[in-house]
Write an enzyme that holds these catalytic residues in place. Structure first.
Site, PDB file in Angstrom:
ATOM      1  N   ALA A  91     -23.107  21.405  -0.838  1.00 15.07           N
ATOM      2  CA  ALA A  91     -22.837  21.474   0.489  1.00 15.07           C
ATOM      3  C   ALA A  91     -23.052  22.817   1.141  1.00 15.07           C
ATOM      4  CB  ALA A  91     -21.359  20.962   0.931  1.00 15.07           C
ATOM      5  N   SER A  92     -24.012  22.929   1.794  1.00  9.37           N
ATOM      6  CA  SER A  92     -24.533  24.355   2.421  1.00  9.37           C
ATOM      7  C   SER A  92     -23.239  24.891   3.129  1.00  9.37           C
ATOM      8  CB  SER A  92     -25.602  24.087   3.287  1.00  9.37           C
ATOM      9  OG  SER A  92     -26.682  23.247   2.517  1.00  9.37           O
ATOM     10  N   GLN A  93     -23.462  26.149   3.255  1.00  6.18           N
ATOM     11  CA  GLN A  93     -22.408  26.908   4.080  1.00  6.18           C
ATOM     12  C   GLN A  93     -22.287  26.529   5.429  1.00  6.18           C
ATOM     13  OE1 GLN A  93     -22.768  31.187   3.140  1.00  6.18           O
ATOM     14  NE2 GLN A  93     -21.559  31.793   4.854  1.00  6.18           N
ATOM     15  N   PRO A  94     -21.321  26.346   5.920  1.00  2.78           N
ATOM     16  CA  PRO A  94     -21.415  25.761   7.571  1.00  2.78           C
ATOM     17  C   PRO A  94     -22.013  26.854   8.409  1.00  2.78           C
ATOM     18  CG  PRO A  94     -19.027  25.275   6.331  1.00  2.78           C
ATOM     19  CD  PRO A  94     -20.122  26.118   5.729  1.00  2.78           C
ATOM     20  N   ARG A 152     -15.974  17.560   7.273  1.00  6.49           N
ATOM     21  CA  ARG A 152     -16.793  18.053   6.130  1.00  6.49           C
ATOM     22  C   ARG A 152     -16.139  17.580   4.924  1.00  6.49           C
ATOM     23  NH1 ARG A 152     -17.490  23.913   3.310  1.00  6.49           N
ATOM     24  NH2 ARG A 152     -19.607  23.869   2.715  1.00  6.49           N
TER      25      ARG A 152
END
Ligand SMILES: C[S@@+](CC[C@H](N)C(=O)[O-])C[C@H]1O[C@@H](n2cnc3c(N)ncnc32)[C@H](O)[C@@H]1O
Length: 377
Positions: A86-89, A32
């Site tokens: 960057a969206s929450q994993p 990431r």
């Protein structure tokens, strides 16, 4: 420490139990941090600089948090509204799990953002099977570079993803990583019969849930809502901001004043109640403004920008017996509408959001309860 090694990968970035093995492998292989800018902030607003504090930076990169990567569409000196992240994993993982995709399938992603989700899809399906569309040219270019540097040749298109990508159609899956109020019909036209469309969905009142639709042979998509997913809106479907400041001026506007025993706890505070109410009054925004720091005194504002109507609902603990003051201004009586929508939901047995579903045809989008005969009025 070299910020190119992923020693701090937390289990949050590939949540065990949520993911099937093939996705776990993809999460382990796609790093990431390679998709993030050199300066990122955590939920506390503290910024980490990659070169000055690589430990803090990597810690944030692999924490289970969304990381804002652009505000105000990249404009300088704006109000600071997040426009890319960057969206929450765990949300990324949950959406990929729901997408039910495996090698051999072709996927269209809307909202490339950092390129991280596109990289995960490429890792699993191969570059040729993935098309990702990003409306912001700078973000698209940065994502292309980062994908290339990470070893991916994902096809990234700069453009409006609500139009899909006809030149690469048909797709087996469409996954949107920004929220819509209306599912764009091009997605359905560009998806094979039996294919699926997964998108965050909401309205001005409630953002939001995931709509999980299957495209039928009649070129209509149907499916249910699920999940709890608040995403930033696709550009052309954003809801207005700062509506209380723009529309509510009780000093100079006429209003009706009444009292109510209804407390916002359920209609506003309960996820399913508020979702159902939003289906009945989708253009209306609700905003809660606290006036004391004890958290017990606040005003709930309901605002409909289309008709410039508003309602305010003032909560003071000592008014529990006498009723809370409600003011309503404009052609729509928004509090009265909210009460009616809330009673409608209660009378139907307080259905959870997953009992509602959506049908999208070329002509219309309709929401129903339990099945297509139970259209939400
Ligand atoms: C939450 S971010 C996407 C996160 C991304 N998938 C990732 O892995 O980093 C939402 C993105 O959608 C983009 N977007 C908004 N409206 C769009 C549109 N109409 N077409 C394509 N992209 C859009 C935004 O610019 C933003 O980059």
């Amino acid at each position: 420490m070299e910020a190119g090694t992923r020693g701090t990968t937390s289990s949050a970035s590939h949540p065990a139990g949520v993911l099937a093995r093939h996705w776990r492998t993809a999460f382990e292989r796609v790093e990431r941090h390679r998709f993030l800018p050199d300066r990122i902030s955590g939920p506390d607003g503290v910024t980490a600089d990659r070169s000055r504090d690589p430990g803090h930076w990597l810690g944030l990169a692999y924490a289970d948090i969304p990381i804002v990567t652009q505000v105000d569409d990249g404009a300088e000196n704006g109000p600071g509204y997040p426009t890319s992240s960057a969206s929450q994993p765990t949300i990324v993982a949950d959406m990929l799990r729901r997408l039910d995709v495996f090698p051999g399938r072709r996927v269209l992603e809307i909202g490339t953002g950092t390129g991280y989700n596109a990289a995960l899809l490429s890792q699993l399906l191969g570059d040729a099977a993935v098309t990702s569309v990003e409306i912001d040219a700078d973000l698209a270019e940065t994502a292309r570079t980062r994908l290339r540097e990470a070893g991916f040749g994902t096809f990234v298109v700069t453009g409006d993803g609500t139009l899909g990508c006809p030149s690469r159609a048909p797709f087996d899956r469409v996954i949107c990583t920004a929220a819509v109020q209306r599912v764009p019909y091009p997605w359905i036209e560009q998806t094979r019969s039996g294919g699926r469309i997964l998108t965050p969905w909401g309205n001005a009142f409630h953002n939001g849930v995931l709509a999980d639709l299957t495209v039928g042979p009649d070129a209509t998509a149907r499916g249910r809502f699920g999940g709890d997913a608040a995403f930033m809106w696709v550009r052309a479907q954003r809801v207005p901001r700062r509506v209380v400041e723009a529309f509510v001026r009780p000093e100079e506007q006429a209003f009706e004043s009444t009292r109510t025993e209804l407390h916002p706890y359920e209609p506003i505070g309960d996820f399913d109640a508020s979702f159902a109410i939003g289906l009945r009054m989708p253009t209306v925004l609700n905003r809660v403004e606290f006036s004391e720091d004890d958290g017990q005194r606040y005003t709930v504002y309901l605002v409909d920008p289309e008709t410039a109507s508003w309602a305010s609902w003032r909560i003071e603990p000592e008014h529990r017996e006498t009723g809370h003051e409600v003011r309503q201004h404009g052609p729509r009586e928004l509090f009265t509408e909210l009460e009616a929508a809330y009673h409608w939901w209660r009378e139907r047995g307080r259905p959870v959001h997953a009992r509602f579903g959506l049908t999208v045809s070329a002509e219309r989008q309709s929401v129903w309860l339990d099945d297509e005969t139970g259209l939400v009025p």
